[in-house]
Motif scaffolding. Structure first.
Motif, PDB file in Angstrom:
ATOM      1  N   LEU A  56       1.183  -0.589   0.119  1.00  0.00           N
ATOM      2  CA  LEU A  56      -0.258  -0.171   0.148  1.00  0.00           C
ATOM      3  C   LEU A  56       0.755   1.142  -0.495  1.00  0.00           C
ATOM      4  O   LEU A  56       0.366   2.221  -0.988  1.00  0.00           O
ATOM      5  CB  LEU A  56      -0.759   0.162   1.615  1.00  0.00           C
ATOM      6  CG  LEU A  56      -1.817  -1.089   1.415  1.00  0.00           C
ATOM      7  CD1 LEU A  56      -3.057  -0.808   2.328  1.00  0.00           C
ATOM      8  CD2 LEU A  56      -2.496  -1.000  -0.123  1.00  0.00           C
ATOM      9  N   VAL A  57       1.916   1.457   0.871  1.00  0.00           N
ATOM     10  CA  VAL A  57       2.862   2.485   1.310  1.00  0.00           C
ATOM     11  C   VAL A  57       3.109   3.114  -0.490  1.00  0.00           C
ATOM     12  O   VAL A  57       3.545   4.051  -1.147  1.00  0.00           O
ATOM     13  CB  VAL A  57       4.105   2.572   1.983  1.00  0.00           C
ATOM     14  CG1 VAL A  57       5.088   3.334   1.925  1.00  0.00           C
ATOM     15  CG2 VAL A  57       3.108   2.189   3.866  1.00  0.00           C
ATOM     16  N   ARG A  58       3.608   1.550  -1.336  1.00  0.00           N
ATOM     17  CA  ARG A  58       4.605   1.802  -2.557  1.00  0.00           C
ATOM     18  C   ARG A  58       3.394   1.456  -3.460  1.00  0.00           C
ATOM     19  O   ARG A  58       4.243   2.011  -4.758  1.00  0.00           O
ATOM     20  CB  ARG A  58       5.512   0.799  -3.394  1.00  0.00           C
ATOM     21  CG  ARG A  58       6.790   0.302  -1.817  1.00  0.00           C
ATOM     22  CD  ARG A  58       7.634   1.163  -1.760  1.00  0.00           C
ATOM     23  NE  ARG A  58       8.804   0.568  -0.901  1.00  0.00           N
ATOM     24  CZ  ARG A  58      10.222   1.653  -0.815  1.00  0.00           C
ATOM     25  NH1 ARG A  58       9.967   2.705  -0.635  1.00  0.00           N
ATOM     26  NH2 ARG A  58      10.778   1.157   0.154  1.00  0.00           N
ATOM     27  N   ARG A  59       2.161   1.945  -2.907  1.00  0.00           N
ATOM     28  CA  ARG A  59       1.408   1.702  -4.381  1.00  0.00           C
ATOM     29  C   ARG A  59       1.516   1.214  -5.312  1.00  0.00           C
ATOM     30  O   ARG A  59       1.199   0.892  -6.754  1.00  0.00           O
ATOM     31  CB  ARG A  59       1.232   3.874  -4.374  1.00  0.00           C
ATOM     32  CG  ARG A  59       1.091   4.692  -4.133  1.00  0.00           C
ATOM     33  CD  ARG A  59       1.472   5.823  -4.179  1.00  0.00           C
ATOM     34  NE  ARG A  59       0.193   7.262  -3.915  1.00  0.00           N
ATOM     35  CZ  ARG A  59       0.675   8.141  -3.783  1.00  0.00           C
ATOM     36  NH1 ARG A  59       0.269   8.506  -5.497  1.00  0.00           N
ATOM     37  NH2 ARG A  59       0.290   8.949  -2.865  1.00  0.00           N
ATOM     38  N   GLY A  60       1.668  -0.561  -4.647  1.00  0.00           N
ATOM     39  CA  GLY A  60       1.770  -1.449  -5.790  1.00  0.00           C
ATOM     40  C   GLY A  60       3.017  -1.989  -6.891  1.00  0.00           C
ATOM     41  O   GLY A  60       2.859  -1.765  -8.071  1.00  0.00           O
TER      42      GLY A  60
END
Length: 245
Positions: A56-60
């Motif tokens: 989620l933090v890396r936006r996938g």
């Protein structure tokens, strides 16, 4: 608290299951080597290995190459966390641990069957042995029910597949389906098998109707992942039978 522990531990297990679901069909060992990006092969940092959160933090996307990370990682981690959380909270102790292990094994097999029509003997065999081990440790159902369920599950589907081949002159079931049904019988006991089979059949009919509604061609030769349908049906049956107190 048990539910939180199960959720967190399930997310960690889900990270391994997702890696196995991607690497195993490609001929790689899920547990060998460091975790890496599937695109640039960069070794992942500890932050990149936090289940669910990292995705989620890396936006996938990979922090190095920017390529999209397979969404199976996130979806399997969430499903595995939910299995762990429900199992531990509804049946704290040995029963809950067993239910979580059962659900995690079914999750991996369902993903492999949906994507590759593949139910590895190594996975179904391990799931069966774990069922016998939990029964011997005192988890319900009783060992005799598990052994009868294992034999009944395997033989029932094997005989159906054999009869279909004799009548239609072609294969109707994969070789892994009877083994998985035997493993399910070893976990749930023989009495639960008709319910699992009925629910799997209803799920299969629903899947076929949904595919037809989307415009896909459905015929008598259309293949459905029976193993995945059995897996989807079996774990809710465990919840109903053994996670009520």
């Amino acid at each position: 608290m048990w539910g939180v522990i199960g959720f967190l531990f399930g997310a960690i297990v889900g990270s391994f299951l997702a890696t196995a679901a991607i690497r195993w069909p490609a001929g790689e060992q899920a547990a060998s080597g460091r975790s890496r990006c599937d695109h640039c092969r960069r070794t992942l940092s500890p932050f990149d290995l936090i289940p669910i959160v990292s995705f989620l933090v890396r936006r996938g996307r990979c922090a190095s190459c920017g390529k999209a990370i397979d969404r199976k990682h996130l979806l399997i981690e969430i499903a595995s966390a939910a299995i762990g959380g429900l199992s531990f909270s509804l049946a704290p102790g040995l029963a809950g641990v067993g239910g979580a292990v059962f659900g995690w094994g079914l999750l991996l097999l369902a993903v492999l069957d949906v994507e590759h029509f593949w139910l590895p003997d190594r996975a179904t065999g391990t799931l069966t042995l774990l069922a016998i081990a939990f029964g011997a440790a005192g988890a319900a159902p009783f060992p005799n029910d598990r052994l009868i369920g294992m034999a009944a599950g395997f033989l029932s589907l094997w005989l159906i597949g054999r009869a279909y081949r004799l009548v239609r002159k072609r294969e109707g079931l994969g070789g892994g389906d009877p083994k998985l049904f035997g493993a399910i019988g070893a976990w749930l006991g023989w009495a639960a098998l008709p319910t699992v089979f009925l629910l799997a059949g209803l799920a299969g009919i629903g899947s076929a109707l949904l595919a037809r509604a989307r415009g896909e061609a459905i015929s008598a030769t259309t293949s459905l992942p029976l193993g995945a349908l059995l897996a989807v049906a079996a774990w809710p049956v465990w919840l109903f039978l053994f996670a009520r107190g």
